[in-house]
Design an enzyme around this catalytic site. Structure first.
Site, PDB file in Angstrom:
ATOM      1  N   LYS A   1     -52.588  53.152  40.502  1.00 40.89           N
ATOM      2  CA  LYS A   1     -53.141  53.688  42.009  1.00 40.89           C
ATOM      3  C   LYS A   1     -51.597  54.095  42.290  1.00 40.89           C
ATOM      4  O   LYS A   1     -50.999  55.174  42.655  1.00 40.89           O
ATOM      5  CB  LYS A   1     -54.019  53.761  43.134  1.00 40.89           C
ATOM      6  CG  LYS A   1     -54.029  54.075  43.833  1.00 40.89           C
ATOM      7  CD  LYS A   1     -54.955  53.521  45.073  1.00 40.89           C
ATOM      8  CE  LYS A   1     -54.745  51.924  45.807  1.00 40.89           C
ATOM      9  NZ  LYS A   1     -53.128  52.722  47.133  1.00 40.89           N
ATOM     10  N   ASN A   2     -50.943  52.748  42.475  1.00 44.11           N
ATOM     11  CA  ASN A   2     -49.265  53.587  43.484  1.00 44.11           C
ATOM     12  C   ASN A   2     -48.147  54.210  42.515  1.00 44.11           C
ATOM     13  O   ASN A   2     -47.592  55.052  43.539  1.00 44.11           O
ATOM     14  CB  ASN A   2     -49.175  52.135  44.386  1.00 44.11           C
ATOM     15  CG  ASN A   2     -50.252  51.814  44.988  1.00 44.11           C
ATOM     16  OD1 ASN A   2     -50.725  52.519  45.854  1.00 44.11           O
ATOM     17  ND2 ASN A   2     -50.170  50.228  45.635  1.00 44.11           N
TER      18      ASN A   2
ATOM     19  N   ARG B   1     -52.191  57.141  54.043  1.00 42.58           N
ATOM     20  CA  ARG B   1     -50.546  56.455  54.890  1.00 42.58           C
ATOM     21  C   ARG B   1     -50.008  57.436  53.384  1.00 42.58           C
ATOM     22  O   ARG B   1     -48.856  57.539  53.673  1.00 42.58           O
ATOM     23  CB  ARG B   1     -50.839  54.656  54.406  1.00 42.58           C
ATOM     24  CG  ARG B   1     -50.251  54.658  55.460  1.00 42.58           C
ATOM     25  CD  ARG B   1     -49.846  53.723  55.435  1.00 42.58           C
ATOM     26  NE  ARG B   1     -48.798  53.630  56.613  1.00 42.58           N
ATOM     27  CZ  ARG B   1     -47.649  53.126  56.345  1.00 42.58           C
ATOM     28  NH1 ARG B   1     -47.512  53.311  54.542  1.00 42.58           N
ATOM     29  NH2 ARG B   1     -46.639  53.499  56.944  1.00 42.58           N
TER      30      ARG B   1
ATOM     31  N   CYS C   1     -53.833  51.182  60.394  1.00 45.58           N
ATOM     32  CA  CYS C   1     -54.447  50.732  59.314  1.00 45.58           C
ATOM     33  C   CYS C   1     -55.984  49.645  60.055  1.00 45.58           C
ATOM     34  O   CYS C   1     -55.779  49.334  60.888  1.00 45.58           O
ATOM     35  CB  CYS C   1     -53.629  49.790  58.073  1.00 45.58           C
ATOM     36  SG  CYS C   1     -54.131  50.293  56.120  1.00 45.58           S
TER      37      CYS C   1
ATOM     38  N   ARG D   1     -48.285  50.732  60.644  1.00 46.99           N
ATOM     39  CA  ARG D   1     -47.474  50.375  59.197  1.00 46.99           C
ATOM     40  C   ARG D   1     -47.073  51.644  59.826  1.00 46.99           C
ATOM     41  O   ARG D   1     -46.682  52.854  59.416  1.00 46.99           O
ATOM     42  CB  ARG D   1     -48.871  51.277  58.470  1.00 46.99           C
ATOM     43  CG  ARG D   1     -49.826  49.501  58.283  1.00 46.99           C
ATOM     44  CD  ARG D   1     -50.442  50.042  56.589  1.00 46.99           C
ATOM     45  NE  ARG D   1     -50.068  49.715  55.197  1.00 46.99           N
ATOM     46  CZ  ARG D   1     -49.708  50.269  54.652  1.00 46.99           C
ATOM     47  NH1 ARG D   1     -51.556  50.178  53.852  1.00 46.99           N
ATOM     48  NH2 ARG D   1     -49.514  50.081  53.325  1.00 46.99           N
ATOM     49  N   PRO D   2     -45.528  50.631  60.119  1.00 49.59           N
ATOM     50  CA  PRO D   2     -44.517  52.383  60.806  1.00 49.59           C
ATOM     51  C   PRO D   2     -44.305  52.926  59.703  1.00 49.59           C
ATOM     52  O   PRO D   2     -44.035  52.539  58.087  1.00 49.59           O
ATOM     53  CB  PRO D   2     -43.674  50.853  61.067  1.00 49.59           C
ATOM     54  CG  PRO D   2     -43.954  49.788  60.513  1.00 49.59           C
ATOM     55  CD  PRO D   2     -45.448  49.606  60.102  1.00 49.59           C
ATOM     56  N   VAL D   3     -43.528  54.634  59.597  1.00 46.64           N
ATOM     57  CA  VAL D   3     -42.588  54.525  58.890  1.00 46.64           C
ATOM     58  C   VAL D   3     -41.335  55.124  59.390  1.00 46.64           C
ATOM     59  O   VAL D   3     -40.424  55.945  58.468  1.00 46.64           O
ATOM     60  CB  VAL D   3     -43.216  56.678  58.106  1.00 46.64           C
ATOM     61  CG1 VAL D   3     -44.477  55.827  57.833  1.00 46.64           C
ATOM     62  CG2 VAL D   3     -43.072  57.101  60.018  1.00 46.64           C
TER      63      VAL D   3
ATOM     64  N   LEU E   1     -38.822  53.592  58.229  1.00 45.39           N
ATOM     65  CA  LEU E   1     -37.459  53.509  57.299  1.00 45.39           C
ATOM     66  C   LEU E   1     -37.109  54.902  56.705  1.00 45.39           C
ATOM     67  O   LEU E   1     -36.289  55.165  56.554  1.00 45.39           O
ATOM     68  CB  LEU E   1     -37.812  52.181  56.472  1.00 45.39           C
ATOM     69  CG  LEU E   1     -38.127  51.388  57.676  1.00 45.39           C
ATOM     70  CD1 LEU E   1     -38.307  49.772  56.604  1.00 45.39           C
ATOM     71  CD2 LEU E   1     -36.424  50.580  57.388  1.00 45.39           C
TER      72      LEU E   1
ATOM     73  N   ASP F   1     -51.064  42.862  48.061  1.00 48.63           N
ATOM     74  CA  ASP F   1     -52.658  43.488  47.700  1.00 48.63           C
ATOM     75  C   ASP F   1     -52.983  43.021  46.944  1.00 48.63           C
ATOM     76  O   ASP F   1     -54.441  43.444  46.440  1.00 48.63           O
ATOM     77  CB  ASP F   1     -51.929  44.533  46.469  1.00 48.63           C
ATOM     78  CG  ASP F   1     -51.379  45.699  47.548  1.00 48.63           C
ATOM     79  OD1 ASP F   1     -51.778  45.791  48.587  1.00 48.63           O
ATOM     80  OD2 ASP F   1     -50.802  46.731  46.705  1.00 48.63           O
TER      81      ASP F   1
ATOM     82  N   ARG G   1     -61.382  54.336  46.542  1.00 48.27           N
ATOM     83  CA  ARG G   1     -60.283  55.059  46.916  1.00 48.27           C
ATOM     84  C   ARG G   1     -58.819  54.145  45.655  1.00 48.27           C
ATOM     85  O   ARG G   1     -57.872  54.740  45.414  1.00 48.27           O
ATOM     86  CB  ARG G   1     -59.210  53.592  47.920  1.00 48.27           C
ATOM     87  CG  ARG G   1     -60.154  54.568  49.372  1.00 48.27           C
ATOM     88  CD  ARG G   1     -59.290  54.021  51.080  1.00 48.27           C
ATOM     89  NE  ARG G   1     -57.905  53.965  50.472  1.00 48.27           N
ATOM     90  CZ  ARG G   1     -57.172  53.141  51.070  1.00 48.27           C
ATOM     91  NH1 ARG G   1     -57.284  53.168  51.641  1.00 48.27           N
ATOM     92  NH2 ARG G   1     -55.472  53.122  50.246  1.00 48.27           N
TER      93      ARG G   1
END
Ligand code: UD1
Length: 442
Positions: A41-42, A111, A135, A140-142, A144, A326, A418
């Site tokens: 998936k990722n 996300r 989440c 869950r910051p962005v 960066l 995970d 998902r």
């Protein structure tokens, strides 16, 4: 399977999303046999937006049929791409990108939608992408991602909940991430391949999903060195071209089946997890051996014979090649039946413990202090109704239900759709008594 447009698939999965489907598991059946792992998936969620970087037709084989893949396809369609998914090959035609926006409706569902930011900016010089919210287990910051793009010379503003980024042409730069981030490394990688000059990413993510993205970009004509290491160097090129790619196996799905086998396998028999890449599973396999399981590693399979008694084994999550966050929830399910006390520490996501109260409802004895869980192993778990709260939490509840006595109902299994393709069918193939029961709309 006939060709389906993603609008069709999404409509179907959305119907499921808003339903109260549940899994009914009659625990205690011992697992054995073989199971095949789907594409990662990722990896898919990174490869798919990379097709924005060069207009044309792409074939992404071994793409799993998952709700998150459907969400990303729908997002790509909303900006003008055409997608078709058949026999696990995802065709994407990115010839006509007409808008440069990822609206809130998509990003709030997933996300990883933020992944379109880098390629849109790199290829079209503009992007408007909704900020993702938190989440189920916390923020869950962005930051960066944004800092990385600014270092490449982009003008990035936050306007009404959106990241609005512009640049005539990005310029290569040296970027040192404070924290190793899979997403931010992917964003900068996809933005920098078309930048003018050389970009160096330090403290880059080394996860296999980033390595496969970099290899795909190279197949498209990008110049990237240091792949798989923490320092990646990208020499910007003027243009890229379409390429085809085969998605790597899902290491988290493989790890989940291995833990299922350790927890509910048949003594003296094996569960063979096929079509996986054992090189990506080192930390999980070592911990399983510490817990007493016997493993045989093949080129593309791992066989596991369960332990007589599950030994308690501490884990601390870490960036690759450490123990993956995970897999933390699934490991906790295993340790709930260990012959002693174990400590599980999550250093990647401090709040990722929503599965704990639900595992305790099945009879586990787990306490949390900050980001550290203490698991006192019990002799048995007993079936109950439990609620899944996110993807990996759901997986842990299913595993616990397989090992519990009596009937476990795992509610709200749309989370599992998902990221796990037909998990109930795969577990049934191993002998589990698990069925999906449709529920009412809510
Ligand atoms: C990806 C995976 C997710 C996995 C996670 C960690 C995808 C689609 N998802 O998520 O399954 O759990 O890696 O292996 O690939 N961080 C910041 N600022 C940022 C970005 C991240 O502080 O801008 C922090 C996060 O809060 C976290 C750490 O960095 O503590 C790692 O997160 P990151 O690797 O970015 O996770 P994702 O890419 O979102």
């Amino acid at each position: 399977m006939p060709f389906l447009t993603y609008s069709t698939i999404l409509t179907r999965t959305n119907q499921r999303r808003f339903s109260l489907d549940k899994f009914v598991i009659r625990g205690g059946k011992r697992l054995s046999g073989s199971v095949q792992v789907s594409g990662a998936k990722n990896a898919s969620l990174a490869l798919m937006p990379a097709t924005i970087l060069a207009p044309g037709r792409y074939a992404l084989s071994n793409t799993p049929v998952l709700r998150d893949v459907a969400t990303m396809s729908h997002l790509l369609e909303s900006i003008g791409c055409v997608t078709k998914h058949a026999d696990h090959t995802l065709m994407i035609d990115s010839s006509k990108v007409t808008t440069f926006e990822a609206p809130y409706e998509h990003v709030k569902k997933m996300r990883a939608s933020v992944y379109v930011l880098g390629p849109l900016l790199g290829r079209y010089g503009q992007a408007r992408v909704s900020l993702p919210g938190g989440c189920a287990w916390g923020p869950r910051p962005v930051n960066l991602h944004i800092e990385g793009l600014r270092r490449l010379g982009a003008d990035v503003e936050l306007e009404a909940g959106y990241i609005v980024a512009k640049a005539k042409r990005l310029k290569g730069a040296r970027i040192l991430f404070d924290v190793s981030s899979v997403g931010a490394t992917g964003t900068v990688l996809m933005a920098a391949v078309l930048a003018k000059g050389t970009t160096v990413i330090e403290n880059a993510a080394m996860e296999p999903e980033i390595t496969t993205l970099a290899e795909f970009l190279i197949a498209m004509g990008a110049k990237i060195h240091g792949i798989g290491s923490s320092t990646i160097e990208i020499e910007g090129v003027d243009q890229l071209h379409p390429a085809d790619v085969t998605t790597i196996p899902d290491r988290i799905e493989a790890g989940t089946f291995l833990v299922a086998a350790a927890l509910a396998g048949t003594r003296g028999k094996t569960v063979r997890v096929e079509r996986c890449d054992p090189r990506h599973l080192g930390a999980v396999m070592n911990k399983l051996e510490d817990a007493g399981a016997r493993l045989t590693r093949g080129k593309d399979f791992v066989e596991l014979e369960p332990p007589e008694a599950i030994k308690p084994v501490n884990v601390t999550t870490a960036v690759y090649s450490g123990f993956p966050t995970d897999m933390q929830a699934q490991w906790m399910a295993l340790m709930s039946l260990a012959s002693g006390t174990s400590i599980i520490t999550d250093t990647i996501y401090f709040d990722r413990f929503t599965h704990v109260p639900e595992l305790n409802r099945l009879g586990a004895n787990i306490t949390i202090k900050e980001n550290v869980a203490t698991v006192v192993g019990r002799k048995e778990l007993t079936g109950a109704k439990v609620m899944s709260t996110d993807l990996r939490a759901s997986a842990s509840l299913i595993l616990a239900g397989l090992a519990a006595t009596g009937v476990t109902e795992v509610l709200r299994v749309y989370h599992i759709d998902r990221g796990y393709e037909r998990i109930e069918a795969k577990l049934q193939g191993l002998g589990a008594d698990i069925e999906r029961v449709s529920g009412e709309e809510f």
